[in-house]
Motif scaffolding. Structure first.
Motif, short mmCIF file in Angstrom:
data_model
loop_
_atom_site.label_atom_id
_atom_site.label_comp_id
_atom_site.label_asym_id
_atom_site.label_seq_id
_atom_site.Cartn_x
_atom_site.Cartn_y
_atom_site.Cartn_z
N THR A 12 -60.09 45.14 34.17
CA THR A 12 -58.70 45.35 33.77
C THR A 12 -57.83 45.72 34.96
N SER B 163 -64.11 38.67 25.05
CA SER B 163 -63.75 37.77 23.96
C SER B 163 -62.76 38.46 23.05
N SER B 164 -61.97 37.68 22.32
CA SER B 164 -61.08 38.19 21.29
C SER B 164 -60.76 37.03 20.35
N ILE C 168 -63.36 44.47 25.07
CA ILE C 168 -62.69 44.73 26.35
C ILE C 168 -63.73 44.97 27.43
N TYR D 241 -55.23 49.33 25.55
CA TYR D 241 -55.08 48.19 24.66
C TYR D 241 -54.39 48.66 23.38
N SER E 25 -62.22 42.16 19.17
CA SER E 25 -61.85 42.12 20.58
C SER E 25 -62.82 42.99 21.36
N PHE F 148 -60.69 40.87 28.68
CA PHE F 148 -61.53 40.70 27.50
C PHE F 148 -62.73 39.82 27.83
N ARG G 169 -68.40 47.74 28.17
CA ARG G 169 -67.85 46.97 27.05
C ARG G 169 -67.34 47.95 25.99
#
Length: 384
Positions: free
Chosen positions: A215, A224-225, A210, A164, A208, A222, A192
């Protein structure tokens, strides 16, 4: 002849040709078992270890890292049992999944990662990272390699699981959702990895989180971001379902759920001084139920699952470590003997630190302790 010449050139240029590995020749002696908190602790030995950002108790011993060498020490005597040296600068060392991680710099990147057995120093798998100088290796399976504009995670088998940020060679344009962001603080737990970042054109910092297992390729997944509406916060911790930010101004801990929704703010008795770690990683100890966060002026217990504050011990120098059924927390005159359930301090166990008054990070190794005081690792044992 051509094949032999190519093999010779490769041998001279390969990492193995520029490595000195001296494995242990005898089995490691276990440290003495933990017992009741003693009346006092006394110094057993010390060694320079500027490349270990936290004290490393690994296997039956202690790991120190200085210059280009990582070495395993007998926990009681400090005698070197094994060593590993490269002809490159060492960026950082850590421990994950029962192995020692030694990350070396190649040109402008901290790119050459070696793994070592904690009791023998025998070399295990290695891989290449794209980490920048100042990197920390945090978390366990996956490990998060931090950086000012790029992070990556890798599993216990060293397979990369997520990238990222500013990726050097994107597989596909548009795989990364943002560019030009400055990463300010980091946390990792389980599957996480959290990054607090400041991105161009946005009105506030962005949190953010991840999920490495989700992925694919260069496209990070994610939980959340989202922008936080704050500037100058610190990411303190993530858990399976929460993330905790220390807000600027009056100390408050803001909690966010897995979707990034705010679920509450809690006042924190952080003490007179707030620590802003240069590497962006909060100073933290942990056991199964609790995380022990050092704010810079106090030690705060956070519930492992919810990350809600439970109690505070003021006037501390570090997070603390479990010692049997007690918690030992560094304070100016020694170690506070604390009830981990309530934060009640029973007494202070004397430790002579030779005038050292700065931060102290401590970890237990059996019945012994290892403190990081600046760039020195100092082993302590019960006073006789």
């Amino acid at each position: 002849m051509l094949v032999a010449g190519v093999a010779l050139i490769y041998g001279l240029q390969s990492p193995a040709a520029n490595t000195r590995s001296v494995p242990a020749t005898t089995a490691a002696a276990p440290p003495p078992p933990v017992g009741p908190v003693p009346a006092a602790f006394t110094e057993l030995w010390r060694a320079p270890s500027p490349n270990t950002p936290v004290p490393l108790a690994a296997g039956a011993g202690v790991v120190v890292a200085d210059g280009s060498t990582v070495s395993g020490r007998d926990a009681v005597t400090g005698r070197e049992r094994w060593s590993y040296t490269r002809d490159r600068p060492l960026c950082t060392a850590g421990i994950a999944d029962g192995r020692v991680l030694a990350l070396y710099r190649n040109d402008e990147y901290c790119s050459e990662l070696s793994t070592l057995g904690p009791d023998t120093g025998e070399r295990g798998p290695n891989r290449t990272l794209d980490a920048r100088p100042g990197v920390r290796l945090i978390g366990q399976d996956p490990v998060l390699a931090t950086g000012p504009d790029y992070v990556e995670t890798f599993r216990s088998d060293l397979v990369r699981t997520a990238e990222y940020g500013t990726v050097r060679a994107l597989e596909e344009p548009g795989d990364q959702p943002r560019s030009g962001c400055a990463f300010r603080s980091f946390a990792a737990s389980g599957d996480r990895a959290g990054v607090l970042e400041r991105c161009p054109g946005e009105a506030s910092e962005r949190l953010s989180v991840i999920r490495p297992s989700g992925t694919e390729g260069d496209r990070p997944a994610f939980d959340s971001s989202a922008e936080t509406g704050t500037d100058g916060a610190q990411l303190i911790a993530v858990s399976a379902d929460r993330a905790a930010l220390l807000l600027p101004g009056v100390p408050r801990l803001a909690l966010y759920d897995r979707s990034g929704r705010g679920v509450g703010e809690f006042p924190v008795a952080a003490g007179a001084r707030i620590n802003v770690p240069a590497d962006g990683v909060a100073r933290m100890g942990a056991d199964d139920r609790t995380r022990y966060w050092w704010t810079g002026g106090a030690t705060v217990a956070l519930d492992t699952a919810t990350l809600q504050p439970r109690w505070t011990v003021p006037g501390t120098l570090g997070a603390g470590t479990r010692y049997g059924d007690r918690l030992l927390v560094p304070v100016p005159s020694g170690l506070a003997d604390v009830d981990p359930a309530t934060g009640a301090v029973a007494r202070t166990v004397p430790v002579e630190r030779d005038g050292w008054t700065g931060p102290v990070q401590v970890v237990a190794q059996g019945g012994l302790l290892v403190e990081m005081r600046g760039t020195d690792a100092v082993a302590l044992g019960p006073a006789r």
